[in-house]
Design an enzyme around this catalytic site. Structure first.
Site, PDB file in Angstrom:
ATOM      1  N   SER A 149       0.842  -1.199   0.000  1.00  0.00           N
ATOM      2  CA  SER A 149       0.000   0.000   0.000  1.00  0.00           C
ATOM      3  C   SER A 149       0.871   1.239   0.000  1.00  0.00           C
ATOM      4  O   SER A 149       1.966   1.260   0.585  1.00  0.00           O
ATOM      5  CB  SER A 149      -0.904   0.021   1.247  1.00  0.00           C
ATOM      6  OG  SER A 149      -1.549   1.275   1.385  1.00  0.00           O
ATOM      7  N   TYR A 162      -2.513  -1.636   9.987  1.00  0.00           N
ATOM      8  CA  TYR A 162      -2.569  -1.869   8.540  1.00  0.00           C
ATOM      9  C   TYR A 162      -1.238  -1.505   7.896  1.00  0.00           C
ATOM     10  O   TYR A 162      -0.675  -2.285   7.113  1.00  0.00           O
ATOM     11  CB  TYR A 162      -3.700  -1.034   7.937  1.00  0.00           C
ATOM     12  CG  TYR A 162      -3.794  -1.087   6.433  1.00  0.00           C
ATOM     13  CD1 TYR A 162      -4.367  -2.190   5.790  1.00  0.00           C
ATOM     14  CD2 TYR A 162      -3.336  -0.038   5.636  1.00  0.00           C
ATOM     15  CE1 TYR A 162      -4.467  -2.239   4.406  1.00  0.00           C
ATOM     16  CE2 TYR A 162      -3.436  -0.082   4.253  1.00  0.00           C
ATOM     17  CZ  TYR A 162      -4.003  -1.181   3.645  1.00  0.00           C
ATOM     18  OH  TYR A 162      -4.100  -1.228   2.283  1.00  0.00           O
TER      19      TYR A 162
END
Length: 257
Positions: A149, A162
């Site tokens: 990400s 995350y």
């Protein structure tokens, strides 16, 4: 009908794809099926799975197998994947895409919540690779792709577990690339930018969020699922055989390095 371009090397390959029915996963799954690949889609969202199956049927595509496995149950995941691997003769490509992304201030997370994100986003990916590796070694060819990400490059508030998990996937891609290269296996990470998916719903001011995206990107449009599908197909194909240990940002020029 299969595609006869440079993705033709995917025809007949078996691809293990976690989170395959999600916002970016669905389009990639369709692209892969069009090449003649077989996709073993791991997902546990019945609504998204139904949409994927409808899309596949509507386009007259073949080669999809859906398994509703819980990635937080590592023992159950391993048993399910070993059963699937035996049934299909092994996995040629692994795409570790599934993830959860709870959002709140760091101090509000319990250690158990942090560990759950690690288990789903990282530990499940490790299990997938452990199950796939023997076949890849024997075949002398394999492709492993971890979906990271853009948040790992810049840091975002309220997403600590995350971001931690995505950093781990990049680290694993580098470690695996070094260790597995002698077997003809490549390992890379793909880092998507800000794509319009369900994940964006965690932002309270979506119009303001989109303005910030355009302020950062060099290319002034939102990413489309096909942008991710194309890079994943390339990395899964023989055309990428000399690329390994890399993190490729697909973010419209947000992060440059």
């Amino acid at each position: 009908m299969t595609r006869k371009d440079h993705f033709g090397s995917l025809a007949g390959k078996t691809i293990l794809y976690t989170g395959a029915a999600g916002g970016l996963g669905l389009e990639t799954t369709l692209h892969l099926l069009r090449t003649g690949a077989r996709v073993i889609a791991i997902d546990n969202d019945p609504v998204k799975v139904a949409a994927l199956q409808d899309a596949v049927a509507g386009q007259g595509l073949a080669g999809l197998t859906v398994e509703m496995l819980d990635l937080s149950d590592l023992a159950g995941l391993r048993a399910g994947l070993e059963r699937l691997s035996a049934a299909v003769g092994g996995f040629d490509v692994v795409i570790n895409n599934a993830a959860i992304y709870p959002s709140k201030p760091f101090e509000a997370f319990t250690i158990e919540e942090m560990q759950l994100v690690q288990r789903v986003n990282v530990d499940a990916a490790i299990v997938c690779v452990q199950v796939a590796l023997p076949h890849m070694k024997q075949a002398g060819r394999g492709r492993i792709i971890n979906i990271a990400s853009i948040t790992f490059s810049g840091g975002w508030s309220d997403l600590t577990p995350y971001i931690q998990s995505k950093g781990a996937l990049i680290g694993l891609a580098r470690a695996w690339a070094r260790e597995f290269g002698k077997y003809g296996i490549t390992v890379n990470a793909v880092s998507p930018g800000a794509f319009p998916t369900d994940a964006e719903k965690i932002h309270p001011d979506l119009p303001g969020y989109e303005r910030r995206i355009f302020d950062q990107q060099a290319i002034q449009r939102r990413g489309a699922p096909a942008d991710i599908a194309n890079i994943l197909m390339f990395l899964a194909s023989d055309a990428s055989s000399f690329i390994t240990g890399q993190t490729i940002n697909v973010d419209g020029g947000w992060v440059m390095h």
